[in-house]
Enzyme design. Sequence first.
Site, PDB file in Angstrom:
ATOM      1  N   ASN A 109       0.855  -1.185   0.000  1.00 55.60           N
ATOM      2  CA  ASN A 109       0.000   0.000   0.000  1.00 55.60           C
ATOM      3  C   ASN A 109       0.896   1.242   0.000  1.00 55.60           C
ATOM      4  OD1 ASN A 109      -1.794   2.070   0.597  1.00 55.60           O
ATOM      5  ND2 ASN A 109      -2.210   1.376   2.692  1.00 55.60           N
ATOM      6  N   LYS A 169      -0.016   4.293  -0.132  1.00 58.12           N
ATOM      7  CA  LYS A 169      -0.669   5.454   0.483  1.00 58.12           C
ATOM      8  C   LYS A 169      -0.525   6.674  -0.450  1.00 58.12           C
ATOM      9  CE  LYS A 169       0.123   3.269   4.853  1.00 58.12           C
ATOM     10  NZ  LYS A 169       0.183   3.379   6.285  1.00 58.12           N
ATOM     11  N   HIS A 214      -9.265   0.926   5.532  1.00 58.57           N
ATOM     12  CA  HIS A 214      -7.927   1.122   6.090  1.00 58.57           C
ATOM     13  C   HIS A 214      -8.022   2.069   7.293  1.00 58.57           C
ATOM     14  CE1 HIS A 214      -3.834   2.507   6.596  1.00 58.57           C
ATOM     15  NE2 HIS A 214      -3.478   1.376   6.028  1.00 58.57           N
ATOM     16  N   GLU A 243      -6.410   4.536   8.217  1.00 58.01           N
ATOM     17  CA  GLU A 243      -6.314   5.974   7.913  1.00 58.01           C
ATOM     18  C   GLU A 243      -7.639   6.502   7.362  1.00 58.01           C
ATOM     19  OE1 GLU A 243      -2.706   5.549   5.660  1.00 58.01           O
ATOM     20  OE2 GLU A 243      -1.723   5.013   7.541  1.00 58.01           O
ATOM     21  N   GLU A 245      -4.734  -5.091  10.949  1.00 54.84           N
ATOM     22  CA  GLU A 245      -3.682  -4.092  11.109  1.00 54.84           C
ATOM     23  C   GLU A 245      -3.914  -3.288  12.386  1.00 54.84           C
ATOM     24  OE1 GLU A 245      -1.911  -2.857   7.080  1.00 54.84           O
ATOM     25  OE2 GLU A 245      -3.833  -1.855   7.205  1.00 54.84           O
ATOM     26  N   GLY A 304       2.994   2.275  10.685  1.00 57.63           N
ATOM     27  CA  GLY A 304       3.926   3.389  10.500  1.00 57.63           C
ATOM     28  C   GLY A 304       4.732   3.757  11.737  1.00 57.63           C
ATOM     29  N   SER A 361       3.955  -2.041  10.173  1.00 59.27           N
ATOM     30  CA  SER A 361       5.413  -2.045  10.338  1.00 59.27           C
ATOM     31  C   SER A 361       6.083  -3.349   9.894  1.00 59.27           C
ATOM     32  CB  SER A 361       5.801  -1.711  11.785  1.00 59.27           C
ATOM     33  OG  SER A 361       5.436  -0.372  12.079  1.00 59.27           O
TER      34      SER A 361
END
Length: 239
Positions: free
Chosen positions: A7, A9, A92, A94, A160, A166, A198
């Site tokens: 991904n 992003k 996701h 985010e 996740e 991250g 990560s």
Amino acid sequence: MRYVFGNWKMNGTLAFAEEYVNKLLGEVRPASVQVALFPPFTALSSFQYLVKDSFLKFGAQNMYYEDSGAFTGEVSPVMLKEIGVDYVLIGHSERRHIFLENDEMLMKKVEAAHRHDIPVVFCVGETLEERRTGATKDVLKRQLILVQDILSTGDIVAYEPVWAIGTGVTPTMDEIRESISWVKELLKADLPVLYGGSVNKGNAVDISEVSGVDGVLVGGASLKVEEFAIIIKAFDQNI
Ligand code: PGA
């Protein structure tokens, strides 16, 4: 079959995509791993040509649930279908936390993707606070409750933990195993479940050995083609 998905992003220009894909195709020839990249929308349509006749698959990072209309800034499943995406990421963290997408909206997105035969990669995961207060299982259950009946063959789920995304921090291998097995228990269909958060070239082998892990969704480390190739090879070897 195992899965190594990248991904990107909000990273990656068209020029970056072209150079990256050419390098990756020269570097790996996976035997038992399906590899997919999720570039930003601007680079996405070039992927139908970049990956043509190769093992590489590609998908969108998001989409809206209507087919067309007055939804400024959004991209529809019809548009994704036209360029031949193999997957769309839905939910996701985010999208959930920065763009405030809720469980109901995410269910509508899954339904819309299915209406157009686009398999989804549905993401779930708890925050650090939720993990600390022992709410992980409840949170995963809540995030899956509206979609557990409609996710079906072809779809994939990615676990996740938000606090691992991250940050360079990952759960223990036991924690990954426990959460993935809980997600599998909640799902009605027998779907692959990936770990994300990560993942890098240093921990890929360990994660690939955790029972129940069908692959990984890689963020930051997927932007470095050499590192992403190492992660693919780790999963290709440990089958
Ligand atoms: P990360 O992101 O690998 O950079 O932690 C994973 C993801 O957001 O899918």
